[in-house]
Design a protein around this motif. Structure first.
Motif, PDB file in Angstrom:
ATOM      1  N   ARG A 171      46.418  41.171  42.180  1.00  0.00           N
ATOM      2  CA  ARG A 171      46.902  42.341  42.921  1.00  0.00           C
ATOM      3  C   ARG A 171      46.640  43.623  42.133  1.00  0.00           C
ATOM      4  NH1 ARG A 171      50.667  42.182  46.978  1.00  0.00           N
ATOM      5  NH2 ARG A 171      51.778  43.941  46.042  1.00  0.00           N
ATOM      6  N   LEU A 172      46.868  43.555  40.833  1.00  0.00           N
ATOM      7  CA  LEU A 172      46.649  44.724  39.983  1.00  0.00           C
ATOM      8  C   LEU A 172      45.172  45.083  39.932  1.00  0.00           C
ATOM      9  CD1 LEU A 172      48.149  46.683  38.079  1.00  0.00           C
ATOM     10  CD2 LEU A 172      47.702  45.077  36.219  1.00  0.00           C
ATOM     11  N   ALA A 173      44.311  44.068  39.834  1.00  0.00           N
ATOM     12  CA  ALA A 173      42.861  44.310  39.783  1.00  0.00           C
ATOM     13  C   ALA A 173      42.362  44.919  41.087  1.00  0.00           C
ATOM     14  CB  ALA A 173      42.130  43.008  39.488  1.00  0.00           C
ATOM     15  N   LEU A 174      42.879  44.458  42.210  1.00  0.00           N
ATOM     16  CA  LEU A 174      42.466  44.992  43.507  1.00  0.00           C
ATOM     17  C   LEU A 174      42.896  46.446  43.667  1.00  0.00           C
ATOM     18  CD1 LEU A 174      43.203  41.930  45.821  1.00  0.00           C
ATOM     19  CD2 LEU A 174      40.965  42.932  45.358  1.00  0.00           C
ATOM     20  N   ARG A 175      44.071  46.785  43.148  1.00  0.00           N
ATOM     21  CA  ARG A 175      44.546  48.170  43.246  1.00  0.00           C
ATOM     22  C   ARG A 175      43.694  49.114  42.397  1.00  0.00           C
ATOM     23  NH1 ARG A 175      50.032  46.205  42.944  1.00  0.00           N
ATOM     24  NH2 ARG A 175      50.149  46.927  40.788  1.00  0.00           N
ATOM     25  N   ASP A 213      38.077  51.109  43.533  1.00  0.00           N
ATOM     26  CA  ASP A 213      37.997  52.272  44.414  1.00  0.00           C
ATOM     27  C   ASP A 213      37.231  51.923  45.684  1.00  0.00           C
ATOM     28  OD1 ASP A 213      35.328  52.226  43.722  1.00  0.00           O
ATOM     29  OD2 ASP A 213      35.556  53.726  42.143  1.00  0.00           O
ATOM     30  N   GLU A 214      37.004  52.946  46.530  1.00  0.00           N
ATOM     31  CA  GLU A 214      36.375  52.716  47.827  1.00  0.00           C
ATOM     32  C   GLU A 214      34.940  52.221  47.715  1.00  0.00           C
ATOM     33  OE1 GLU A 214      37.315  55.969  46.906  1.00  0.00           O
ATOM     34  OE2 GLU A 214      39.404  55.519  47.376  1.00  0.00           O
ATOM     35  N   SER A 215      34.287  52.522  46.583  1.00  0.00           N
ATOM     36  CA  SER A 215      32.875  52.150  46.425  1.00  0.00           C
ATOM     37  C   SER A 215      32.690  50.698  45.979  1.00  0.00           C
ATOM     38  CB  SER A 215      32.202  53.082  45.410  1.00  0.00           C
ATOM     39  OG  SER A 215      32.808  52.951  44.141  1.00  0.00           O
ATOM     40  N   ALA A 216      33.794  49.988  45.740  1.00  0.00           N
ATOM     41  CA  ALA A 216      33.690  48.605  45.270  1.00  0.00           C
ATOM     42  C   ALA A 216      33.023  47.724  46.317  1.00  0.00           C
ATOM     43  CB  ALA A 216      35.080  48.064  44.943  1.00  0.00           C
ATOM     44  N   THR A 217      32.144  46.861  45.887  1.00  0.00           N
ATOM     45  CA  THR A 217      31.414  45.969  46.796  1.00  0.00           C
ATOM     46  C   THR A 217      32.316  44.790  47.193  1.00  0.00           C
ATOM     47  OG1 THR A 217      30.549  44.616  44.986  1.00  0.00           O
ATOM     48  CG2 THR A 217      29.272  46.570  45.642  1.00  0.00           C
ATOM     49  N   PRO A 218      31.972  44.127  48.303  1.00  0.00           N
ATOM     50  CA  PRO A 218      32.732  42.925  48.692  1.00  0.00           C
ATOM     51  C   PRO A 218      32.767  41.867  47.591  1.00  0.00           C
ATOM     52  CG  PRO A 218      31.355  43.659  50.504  1.00  0.00           C
ATOM     53  CD  PRO A 218      30.969  44.488  49.326  1.00  0.00           C
ATOM     54  N   LEU A 219      31.653  41.741  46.844  1.00  0.00           N
ATOM     55  CA  LEU A 219      31.611  40.773  45.748  1.00  0.00           C
ATOM     56  C   LEU A 219      32.629  41.139  44.676  1.00  0.00           C
ATOM     57  CD1 LEU A 219      30.402  38.363  44.287  1.00  0.00           C
ATOM     58  CD2 LEU A 219      28.620  39.892  43.381  1.00  0.00           C
ATOM     59  N   SER A 220      32.701  42.444  44.340  1.00  0.00           N
ATOM     60  CA  SER A 220      33.665  42.903  43.337  1.00  0.00           C
ATOM     61  C   SER A 220      35.089  42.589  43.770  1.00  0.00           C
ATOM     62  CB  SER A 220      33.513  44.403  43.095  1.00  0.00           C
ATOM     63  OG  SER A 220      32.233  44.712  42.605  1.00  0.00           O
ATOM     64  N   ARG A 221      35.370  42.769  45.033  1.00  0.00           N
ATOM     65  CA  ARG A 221      36.713  42.503  45.545  1.00  0.00           C
ATOM     66  C   ARG A 221      37.031  41.001  45.509  1.00  0.00           C
ATOM     67  NH1 ARG A 221      39.086  46.872  47.418  1.00  0.00           N
ATOM     68  NH2 ARG A 221      37.794  48.690  47.907  1.00  0.00           N
ATOM     69  N   ALA A 238      37.709  40.139  41.886  1.00  0.00           N
ATOM     70  CA  ALA A 238      39.023  40.639  41.477  1.00  0.00           C
ATOM     71  C   ALA A 238      40.138  39.770  42.040  1.00  0.00           C
ATOM     72  CB  ALA A 238      39.195  42.085  41.937  1.00  0.00           C
ATOM     73  N   ARG A 239      39.923  39.247  43.248  1.00  0.00           N
ATOM     74  CA  ARG A 239      40.968  38.455  43.901  1.00  0.00           C
ATOM     75  C   ARG A 239      41.083  37.047  43.322  1.00  0.00           C
ATOM     76  NH1 ARG A 239      39.469  39.317  48.640  1.00  0.00           N
ATOM     77  NH2 ARG A 239      41.020  40.888  49.217  1.00  0.00           N
ATOM     78  N   TRP A 240      39.945  36.426  42.951  1.00  0.00           N
ATOM     79  CA  TRP A 240      39.971  35.013  42.573  1.00  0.00           C
ATOM     80  C   TRP A 240      39.750  34.740  41.097  1.00  0.00           C
ATOM     81  CZ3 TRP A 240      42.283  32.422  46.063  1.00  0.00           C
ATOM     82  CH2 TRP A 240      42.130  32.745  47.412  1.00  0.00           C
ATOM     83  N   LEU A 241      39.122  35.659  40.364  1.00  0.00           N
ATOM     84  CA  LEU A 241      38.818  35.405  38.951  1.00  0.00           C
ATOM     85  C   LEU A 241      40.064  35.119  38.106  1.00  0.00           C
ATOM     86  CD1 LEU A 241      36.236  35.158  37.356  1.00  0.00           C
ATOM     87  CD2 LEU A 241      36.463  37.546  36.669  1.00  0.00           C
ATOM     88  N   PRO A 242      41.185  35.826  38.314  1.00  0.00           N
ATOM     89  CA  PRO A 242      42.371  35.529  37.489  1.00  0.00           C
ATOM     90  C   PRO A 242      42.833  34.086  37.573  1.00  0.00           C
ATOM     91  CG  PRO A 242      42.656  37.629  38.610  1.00  0.00           C
ATOM     92  CD  PRO A 242      41.413  37.001  39.181  1.00  0.00           C
ATOM     93  N   TYR A 243      42.529  33.413  38.692  1.00  0.00           N
ATOM     94  CA  TYR A 243      42.955  32.020  38.833  1.00  0.00           C
ATOM     95  C   TYR A 243      42.098  31.064  38.011  1.00  0.00           C
ATOM     96  CZ  TYR A 243      45.899  33.680  42.636  1.00  0.00           C
ATOM     97  OH  TYR A 243      46.864  34.341  43.357  1.00  0.00           O
TER      98      TYR A 243
END
Length: 229
Positions: A173-177, A180-188, A191-196
């Motif tokens: 959640r912190l990484a997603l926040r 910025d708007e220019s982040a690619t879908p891959l980056s998102r 950010a969502r799954w890498l911490p796991y």
């Protein structure tokens, strides 16, 4: 193991063993667990200046994103020129593509030491007393993955896995926040799954190394939250 690596392993073993001996009269069977957590916190405290520098680098890079996007559009057909211009821009503003990764790289030797100390029966020719420690019935020297069939019957593994999942959720959640708007879908997605990834890691490393991961990732979430504010 090469001889030049035996010295740091042996030194770390004697240091951690001494700390366990000091703590044992006060904490009993929790001495090894508390010693691991205390050493991890000390490592992260020593790395705090690097974390602050990395956070500033990330903020500087975020501020440069509009300029980097313009350069990308301008030199889209000339990759070599684009790389030169991006490198020049980042150098002028004191940041790099690897901003934010300094604390992670600096921790790798400590994680390796924790893995080594709790995966060997002998250290420096001596019987490794550290692997006799336990966390809620789970041996500190055993990987979680090897005990998966009896996972539910071993509270230590269950507690560690659940806590790592909770910390990973907050970290994601912190990484997603921070994106910025220019982040690619891959980056998102990253950010969502890498911490796991910590949950996968602890399946193949000693429980003590998993405890190190839990402590250091918790510190990271708290640290990023504080630095952002």
């Amino acid at each position: 193991m090469p001889s030049f690596l035996e010295a740091p392993v042996s030194g770390a073993y004697h240091l951690l063993s001494s700390l366990v001996t000091v703590l044992q009269p006060l904490t009993g069977s929790w001495a090894a667990v508390i010693a691991i957590v205390a050493c991890t916190l000390l490592v992260r405290l020593c790395l705090l200046p690097l974390s602050v520098r990395a956070h500033r680098g990330l903020r500087a890079r975020a501020a440069l994103m509009p300029h980097m996007k313009k350069l990308t559009e301008r030199h889209r057909d000339n990759p070599e020129r684009l790389q030169r211009e991006l490198a020049k821009l980042q150098t002028e503003h004191g940041t790099t593509l690897f901003a934010g990764m300094l604390p992670m790289f600096a921790q790798l030797p400590f994680f390796w030491l924790m893995y080594t100390l709790f995966s060997r029966a002998l250290v420096g020719g001596e019987t490794n007393q550290l692997i006799s420690g336990t966390l809620l019935g789970a041996p500190l020297g055993a990987p979680l993955g090897l005990h998966w069939p009896v996972f539910a019957a071993t509270p230590g593994f269950v507690v560690l896995a659940v806590l790592l999942a909770v910390v990973a959720w907050f970290s994601a959640r912190l990484a997603l926040r921070q994106l910025d708007e220019s982040a690619t879908p891959l980056s998102r997605r990253l950010a969502r799954w890498l911490p796991y990834g910590t949950l996968l890691t602890v399946a193949f490393v000693p429980l003590a190394a998993g405890l190190y991961l839990l402590t250091t990732t918790t510190w990271t979430v708290v640290e990023r939250t504080v630095l952002q504010r």
